[in-house]
Motif scaffolding. Structure first.
Motif, short mmCIF file in Angstrom:
data_model
loop_
_atom_site.label_atom_id
_atom_site.label_comp_id
_atom_site.label_asym_id
_atom_site.label_seq_id
_atom_site.Cartn_x
_atom_site.Cartn_y
_atom_site.Cartn_z
N ARG A 267 0.81 -1.23 0.00
CA ARG A 267 0.00 0.00 0.00
C ARG A 267 0.84 1.28 0.00
O ARG A 267 0.36 2.34 0.38
CB ARG A 267 -0.95 0.01 1.21
CG ARG A 267 -2.03 -1.04 1.16
CD ARG A 267 -2.93 -0.99 2.38
NE ARG A 267 -3.67 0.27 2.41
CZ ARG A 267 -4.86 0.45 1.88
NH1 ARG A 267 -5.45 -0.55 1.23
NH2 ARG A 267 -5.49 1.61 1.98
N ASP A 268 2.08 1.18 -0.45
CA ASP A 268 2.91 2.39 -0.50
C ASP A 268 2.90 3.02 -1.89
O ASP A 268 3.42 4.12 -2.08
CB ASP A 268 4.35 2.07 -0.09
CG ASP A 268 4.99 0.99 -0.96
OD1 ASP A 268 4.24 0.18 -1.55
OD2 ASP A 268 6.23 0.95 -1.04
N LYS A 269 2.31 2.32 -2.85
CA LYS A 269 2.22 2.83 -4.22
C LYS A 269 0.83 2.54 -4.78
O LYS A 269 0.13 1.65 -4.29
CB LYS A 269 3.29 2.19 -5.12
CG LYS A 269 4.72 2.51 -4.75
CD LYS A 269 5.71 1.98 -5.76
CE LYS A 269 5.87 0.48 -5.67
NZ LYS A 269 6.56 0.07 -4.43
N VAL A 270 0.47 3.30 -5.82
CA VAL A 270 -0.80 3.09 -6.52
C VAL A 270 -0.50 2.94 -8.01
O VAL A 270 0.21 3.78 -8.59
CB VAL A 270 -1.78 4.26 -6.31
CG1 VAL A 270 -3.06 4.04 -7.12
CG2 VAL A 270 -2.12 4.41 -4.83
N LEU A 271 -1.03 1.88 -8.62
CA LEU A 271 -0.89 1.71 -10.06
C LEU A 271 -1.97 2.53 -10.75
O LEU A 271 -3.15 2.42 -10.42
CB LEU A 271 -1.03 0.24 -10.45
CG LEU A 271 -0.78 -0.08 -11.93
CD1 LEU A 271 0.69 0.11 -12.27
CD2 LEU A 271 -1.21 -1.52 -12.25
N VAL A 272 -1.57 3.37 -11.70
CA VAL A 272 -2.52 4.22 -12.42
C VAL A 272 -2.37 3.98 -13.92
O VAL A 272 -1.31 3.59 -14.41
CB VAL A 272 -2.31 5.72 -12.11
CG1 VAL A 272 -2.56 6.01 -10.65
CG2 VAL A 272 -0.92 6.17 -12.51
N VAL A 273 -3.46 4.19 -14.65
CA VAL A 273 -3.43 4.16 -16.10
C VAL A 273 -3.60 5.59 -16.59
O VAL A 273 -4.43 6.35 -16.09
CB VAL A 273 -4.53 3.23 -16.68
CG1 VAL A 273 -5.93 3.67 -16.27
CG2 VAL A 273 -4.43 3.14 -18.19
N LEU A 274 -2.76 5.98 -17.57
CA LEU A 274 -2.71 7.34 -18.06
C LEU A 274 -3.05 7.40 -19.54
O LEU A 274 -2.44 6.69 -20.35
CB LEU A 274 -1.31 7.94 -17.84
CG LEU A 274 -0.85 7.96 -16.37
CD1 LEU A 274 0.65 7.91 -16.27
CD2 LEU A 274 -1.38 9.21 -15.69
N ASN A 275 -4.05 8.20 -19.86
CA ASN A 275 -4.44 8.44 -21.26
C ASN A 275 -4.76 7.16 -22.02
O ASN A 275 -4.64 7.11 -23.24
CB ASN A 275 -3.33 9.20 -22.01
CG ASN A 275 -3.03 10.54 -21.37
OD1 ASN A 275 -3.85 11.10 -20.65
ND2 ASN A 275 -1.84 11.07 -21.62
N TRP B 22 3.51 3.53 -11.67
CA TRP B 22 3.37 3.47 -10.23
C TRP B 22 3.51 4.87 -9.67
O TRP B 22 4.46 5.58 -10.01
CB TRP B 22 4.45 2.59 -9.61
CG TRP B 22 4.24 1.12 -9.70
CD1 TRP B 22 4.98 0.22 -10.40
CD2 TRP B 22 3.22 0.35 -9.03
NE1 TRP B 22 4.49 -1.06 -10.23
CE2 TRP B 22 3.41 -1.00 -9.38
CE3 TRP B 22 2.17 0.68 -8.17
CZ2 TRP B 22 2.59 -2.02 -8.92
CZ3 TRP B 22 1.35 -0.34 -7.70
CH2 TRP B 22 1.56 -1.67 -8.07
N TYR B 23 2.58 5.27 -8.82
CA TYR B 23 2.73 6.53 -8.09
C TYR B 23 3.14 6.18 -6.67
O TYR B 23 2.40 5.49 -5.95
CB TYR B 23 1.44 7.34 -8.08
CG TYR B 23 1.58 8.67 -7.37
CD1 TYR B 23 1.95 9.81 -8.07
CD2 TYR B 23 1.40 8.76 -5.99
CE1 TYR B 23 2.12 11.02 -7.42
CE2 TYR B 23 1.56 9.96 -5.32
CZ TYR B 23 1.92 11.09 -6.05
OH TYR B 23 2.10 12.29 -5.39
N ASP B 24 4.32 6.65 -6.27
CA ASP B 24 4.83 6.39 -4.93
C ASP B 24 4.23 7.40 -3.96
O ASP B 24 4.45 8.61 -4.08
CB ASP B 24 6.36 6.50 -4.92
CG ASP B 24 6.98 5.95 -3.64
OD1 ASP B 24 6.59 6.43 -2.56
OD2 ASP B 24 7.85 5.07 -3.73
#
Length: 394
Positions: A323-331, A337-339
């Motif tokens: 739970r220290d990072k979030v996987l995001v999809v862009l465009n 990964w957002y830390d």
């Protein structure tokens, strides 16, 4: 080897195995088969997978479907699914390992890719308003579970237009809203509709990033109604409660500026709101307690950069194991990964798959689709029906 192990030890081992492996292990013995098919085991296996963030996959949705193992995040592999079609199949939701698939409004099915079990939905005709000269336009879909009755439901909202003119966005007519219940195997028309539904659809907003698919959180499906400056209407989150089968008010976070574009997502079952400011910055909020406005918390912000330019679309998919990072999809083109500690982004490269895609997280599960059949059985049934039809023609 299994004969030498106590059944409780085998059960503990099986809890930690992927669903597809367990499907194969049903042939080991009758006790193993009985265990794997037991409803309590299926429920416990699903709960453990969700709690430990294991058996998770990312579904890439383009002209074809691809699956990515969440733990590896390496290569995308083609997903075998029964509604594959040359013009493309839409996946409009996932819940407890079950995918909702659609080729057309008359060809919809629920499918578990782990068990390869499928259930086709009965056809429900789209009925334009009586006495009106209009045609159906954009169709919104959503899929989820009513946890109170353990029923899986599909929602369909149909917009009506006066003509083929793209500028006609359906302000003149009420939507047709229907809910399908898996337990009842039938559709029910929802007649109590809020007036704001007439302003739901906006051409580029909903088509560009597949925003017509409902986001499931707290037993409620969510969409965003874009701002209507000409009518003095701002961004609005539209919610439909699958248990009560009615539209509900959903509180929104206090975004930093009035001029923003709103989107919705979900993280571990919690509703997320994404405020995009002129494709320069996107704030990601999470509702920690469903329905409570004060529980909205800003999780992180993403800034436009050389690697992520423009910043037109941001959606969170999942937390990392710790739970220290979030996987995001862009465009709809890149993963990152957002830390949460360093507040930095790191690109994730996944091989295979399509160049542009929608992305959705789904869990591998043994959940049975009530009334469903195996894909192989369905194909055999179709062949038998076709043979009988050919015999009659002769």
């Amino acid at each position: 080897m299994f004969k030498l192990l106590p059944m409780d030890v085998i059960t503990d081992i099986f809890y930690r195995l992927p669903a597809k492996s367990l499907v194969r292990f049903k042939s080991l013995s009758k006790p193993c088969c009985s265990l794997i098919e037991d409803p309590d085991f299926i429920k416990a296996h699903l709960n453990l997978s969700l709690q430990t963030r294991s058996n998770l996959n990312i579904l890439l949705k383009g002209l074809h479907f691809y699956s990515v193992d969440f733990d590896a995040l390496e290569d995308a592999v083609p997903l075998d699914y029964p509604l594959a079609n040359a013009v493309g199949t839409e996946a409009f939701g996932s819940c407890n390992g079950i995918l909702a698939l659609r080729i057309s409004d008359k060809n919809i099915a629920l499918y578990n890719p782990s068990t390869r079990q499928i259930r086709r939905l009965p056809v429900s005709e789209i009925d334009p308003p009586p006495g009106e000269s209009c045609k159906s336009g954009y169709v919104f879909y959503g899929f989820g579970q009513d946890v109170r009755t353990n029923d899986y439901k599909v929602l369909r909202m149909v917009q009506f237009k006066k003509s083929d003119d793209e500028d006609d966005e359906g302000y003149f007519f009420d939507y047709e809203v229907k809910v399908y219940s898996l337990k009842n195997d039938s559709w029910r028309k929802i007649t109590k509709l809020p007036r704001y539904l007439r302003f739901m659809f906006q051409f580029f907003y909903h088509l560009l990033h597949r925003r017509g698919i409902g986001v499931l959180a707290g037993g409620v499906l969510h969409w965003v109604m874009p701002p209507r400056i000409e009518f003095g209407m701002g961004n609005r989150i539209v919610g439909f409660d699958l248990g009560a089968e009615e539209f509900v008010a959903v509180p929104q976070p206090e975004c930093a500026d009035r001029n923003y574009l709103l989107d919705v997502g979900v993280l571990e079952g919690r509703l997320c709101a994404i405020c995009n400011y002129d494709q320069q910055t996107s704030d990601v909020w999470v509702m920690k307690e469903y329905g409570v406005k004060a529980s909205w918390t800003k999780l992180f912000s993403v800034q436009k950069s050389r690697a992520f330019n423009p910043l037109a679309f941001v959606r969170p998919l999942a937390y990392s194991k710790y739970r220290d990072k979030v996987l995001v999809v862009l465009n709809n083109q890149k993963f990152a990964w957002y830390d949460l500690e360093t507040k930095k982004m790191r690109r994730v490269k996944i091989g295979g798959g399509a160049g542009t895609y929608g992305a959705e997280l789904y869990v591998g599960s043994l959940v049975q689709i009530e009334g469903g059949v195996g894909v192989q059985n369905e194909m055999q049934n179709k062949q038998e029906v076709q043979k009988k039809a050919n015999t009659r023609k002769r």
